[in-house]
Scaffold this active site. Structure first.
Site, PDB file in Angstrom:
ATOM      1  N   ASP A 192       0.873  -1.174   0.000  1.00  0.00           N
ATOM      2  CA  ASP A 192       0.000   0.000   0.000  1.00  0.00           C
ATOM      3  C   ASP A 192       0.910   1.223   0.000  1.00  0.00           C
ATOM      4  O   ASP A 192       2.125   1.107   0.189  1.00  0.00           O
ATOM      5  CB  ASP A 192      -0.911   0.008   1.233  1.00  0.00           C
ATOM      6  CG  ASP A 192      -1.871   1.191   1.239  1.00  0.00           C
ATOM      7  OD1 ASP A 192      -2.448   1.498   0.177  1.00  0.00           O
ATOM      8  OD2 ASP A 192      -2.052   1.834   2.285  1.00  0.00           O
ATOM      9  N   SER A 193       0.295   2.394  -0.174  1.00  0.00           N
ATOM     10  CA  SER A 193       1.080   3.621  -0.188  1.00  0.00           C
ATOM     11  C   SER A 193       1.648   3.950   1.192  1.00  0.00           C
ATOM     12  O   SER A 193       2.596   4.723   1.290  1.00  0.00           O
ATOM     13  CB  SER A 193       0.205   4.774  -0.672  1.00  0.00           C
ATOM     14  OG  SER A 193      -0.939   4.870   0.143  1.00  0.00           O
TER      15      SER A 193
ATOM     16  N   CYS B 149      -4.422  -1.459  -1.772  1.00  0.00           N
ATOM     17  CA  CYS B 149      -4.607  -0.029  -1.997  1.00  0.00           C
ATOM     18  C   CYS B 149      -5.735   0.107  -2.998  1.00  0.00           C
ATOM     19  O   CYS B 149      -5.659  -0.429  -4.107  1.00  0.00           O
ATOM     20  CB  CYS B 149      -3.323   0.586  -2.553  1.00  0.00           C
ATOM     21  SG  CYS B 149      -3.506   2.326  -2.969  1.00  0.00           S
TER      22      CYS B 149
ATOM     23  N   GLU C  69      -2.472   8.996   8.772  1.00  0.00           N
ATOM     24  CA  GLU C  69      -1.012   8.870   8.811  1.00  0.00           C
ATOM     25  C   GLU C  69      -0.422   9.706   9.959  1.00  0.00           C
ATOM     26  O   GLU C  69       0.638   9.394  10.491  1.00  0.00           O
ATOM     27  CB  GLU C  69      -0.392   9.306   7.469  1.00  0.00           C
ATOM     28  CG  GLU C  69      -0.737   8.394   6.283  1.00  0.00           C
ATOM     29  CD  GLU C  69       0.163   7.158   6.162  1.00  0.00           C
ATOM     30  OE1 GLU C  69       1.304   7.191   6.635  1.00  0.00           O
ATOM     31  OE2 GLU C  69      -0.309   6.148   5.582  1.00  0.00           O
TER      32      GLU C  69
ATOM     33  N   CYS D 202     -10.970   3.040   0.847  1.00  0.00           N
ATOM     34  CA  CYS D 202      -9.555   3.376   0.956  1.00  0.00           C
ATOM     35  C   CYS D 202      -9.061   2.618   2.173  1.00  0.00           C
ATOM     36  O   CYS D 202      -9.732   2.600   3.203  1.00  0.00           O
ATOM     37  CB  CYS D 202      -9.372   4.882   1.147  1.00  0.00           C
ATOM     38  SG  CYS D 202      -7.678   5.354   1.578  1.00  0.00           S
TER      39      CYS D 202
ATOM     40  N   HIS E 257      -6.988   3.152   4.340  1.00  0.00           N
ATOM     41  CA  HIS E 257      -6.779   3.913   5.577  1.00  0.00           C
ATOM     42  C   HIS E 257      -8.079   4.098   6.368  1.00  0.00           C
ATOM     43  O   HIS E 257      -8.043   4.318   7.575  1.00  0.00           O
ATOM     44  CB  HIS E 257      -6.237   5.312   5.253  1.00  0.00           C
ATOM     45  CG  HIS E 257      -4.805   5.342   4.853  1.00  0.00           C
ATOM     46  ND1 HIS E 257      -4.350   4.804   3.667  1.00  0.00           N
ATOM     47  CD2 HIS E 257      -3.710   5.846   5.479  1.00  0.00           C
ATOM     48  CE1 HIS E 257      -3.042   4.999   3.577  1.00  0.00           C
ATOM     49  NE2 HIS E 257      -2.638   5.619   4.664  1.00  0.00           N
TER      50      HIS E 257
HETATM   51  N1  DGL Z   1      -4.604   3.614   1.081  1.00  0.00           N
HETATM   52  C1  DGL Z   1      -4.749   3.964  -0.289  1.00  0.00           C
HETATM   53  C2  DGL Z   1      -6.064   3.528  -0.875  1.00  0.00           C
HETATM   54  O1  DGL Z   1      -6.615   2.564  -0.419  1.00  0.00           O
HETATM   55  C3  DGL Z   1      -4.519   5.346  -0.685  1.00  0.00           C
HETATM   56  C4  DGL Z   1      -4.040   6.333   0.245  1.00  0.00           C
HETATM   57  C5  DGL Z   1      -3.253   7.278  -0.589  1.00  0.00           C
HETATM   58  O2  DGL Z   1      -2.108   6.974  -0.771  1.00  0.00           O
HETATM   59  O3  DGL Z   1      -3.803   8.263  -1.096  1.00  0.00           O
HETATM   60  O4  DGL Z   1      -6.540   4.113  -1.814  1.00  0.00           O
END
Ligand code: DGL
Length: 267
Positions: free
Chosen positions: A10-11, A73, A152, A184, A186
């Site tokens: 993931d990012s 992600c 984050e 997402c 997160h």
């Molecule tokens: N966690 C990522 C997602 O599910 C993206 C968060 C990001 O890097 O913008 O889209």
């Protein structure tokens, strides 16, 4: 049977929501996780950039001799999954299809909300997947770009998170959805605040759950399940100093995690 680990990326730390579900459903499987903490967020970037970053993430994971990739992600899954599948000769699973399926199964009034990054919402991947399963469902979407930095930053349970959620979610709430996809990785860390704003009657769908279930099906179908009786390993890598990743990640996974730095641009 295959004792190699599953690769997950993931990012940033959001993909740990997928690791948590994998640990729950497939505790015997080892995991190699890469969080691209130097380049988060992905959600506001162009498809070309997201694609380039994702290729590097997968090449790094392949250097760890993995048996399968989970794209934890939504942004990558929504914009680049098909292209990535065409590039690499290994099973690659994204989070959109499992999330869409869970939403279709959950809704009673056929009004589903989807929240995600700008990239995910712009892609239209969730409405396409949901309507592909049930065309009579109405989908209401909203990009919530500030949620990622809030998570984050470790501010998931704060007044900032509450105010931001109220602002973003008012339209979807007014649309009368009974199901909301946390599109997402997160966002499950913000589930308590999101649920507070949406109300107890709205079911929150965490695509990580369906993704872990789908991963189990794929491993079984392809004969890739782990056989070893040794304890499963979990190794974490990041592309920038990992202190916050370790602190928030350890809290979220309920175990101490150590993250090793790697130079992702090399891959
Ligand atoms: N966690 C990522 C997602 O599910 C993206 C968060 C990001 O890097 O913008 O889209």
């Amino acid at each position: 049977m295959d004792d190699r680990p599953i690769g997950v990326f993931d990012s940033g730390l959001g993909g740990l929501t997928v690791v948590k579900e994998l640990n729950r459903l497939l505790p015997e499987e080892s995991i190699v996780y890469f969080g691209d903490t130097a380049r988060v967020p992905y959600g506001t970037r162009s498809r070309e950039t997201v694609m380039k970053y994702s290729e590097q993430c997968i090449r790094f994971l392949l250097s760890k001799d993995i048996k399968m990739v989970i794209v934890a992600c939504n942004t990558v899954s929504a914009t680049s999954l098909a292209a990535l599948k065409g590039m690499f000769d290994i099973p690659i699973l994204g989070v959109i299809e499992p999330g869409a399926l869970a939403a279709v199964e959950a809704t009673r009034n056929k009004r589903v909300g989807v929240i995600g990054t700008s990239g995910t919402i712009k892609s239209g991947a969730y409405p396409a997947a949901i309507k592909g399963l049930d065309p009579s469902i109405s989908v209401f979407e909203k990009a919530c770009p500030l949620f990622v930095p809030i998570v984050e930053e470790g501010w998931s349970d704060s007044e900032v998170a509450r105010l931001t959620a109220r602002e973003y979610l008012s339209g979807i709430r007014a649309a009368g959805v009974d199901t909301l996809v946390l599109g997402c990785t997160h966002y499950p860390l913000l589930a308590a605040v999101i649920s507070e704003i949406m109300g107890p009657e709205v079911r929150l769908v965490n695509p990580a759950e369906g993704t872990a279930a789908r991963a189990r099906e794929i491993l079984a179908a392809e004969g890739l399940e782990r056989e070893s009786r040794d304890p499963a390993r979990a190794d974490f890598y990041v592309s920038d100093i990992g202190e916050r990743f370790q602190a928030i990640g350890s809290h979220f996974l309920n175990k101490i995690i150590n993250a090793e730095y790697i130079e992702i641009e090399k891959y």
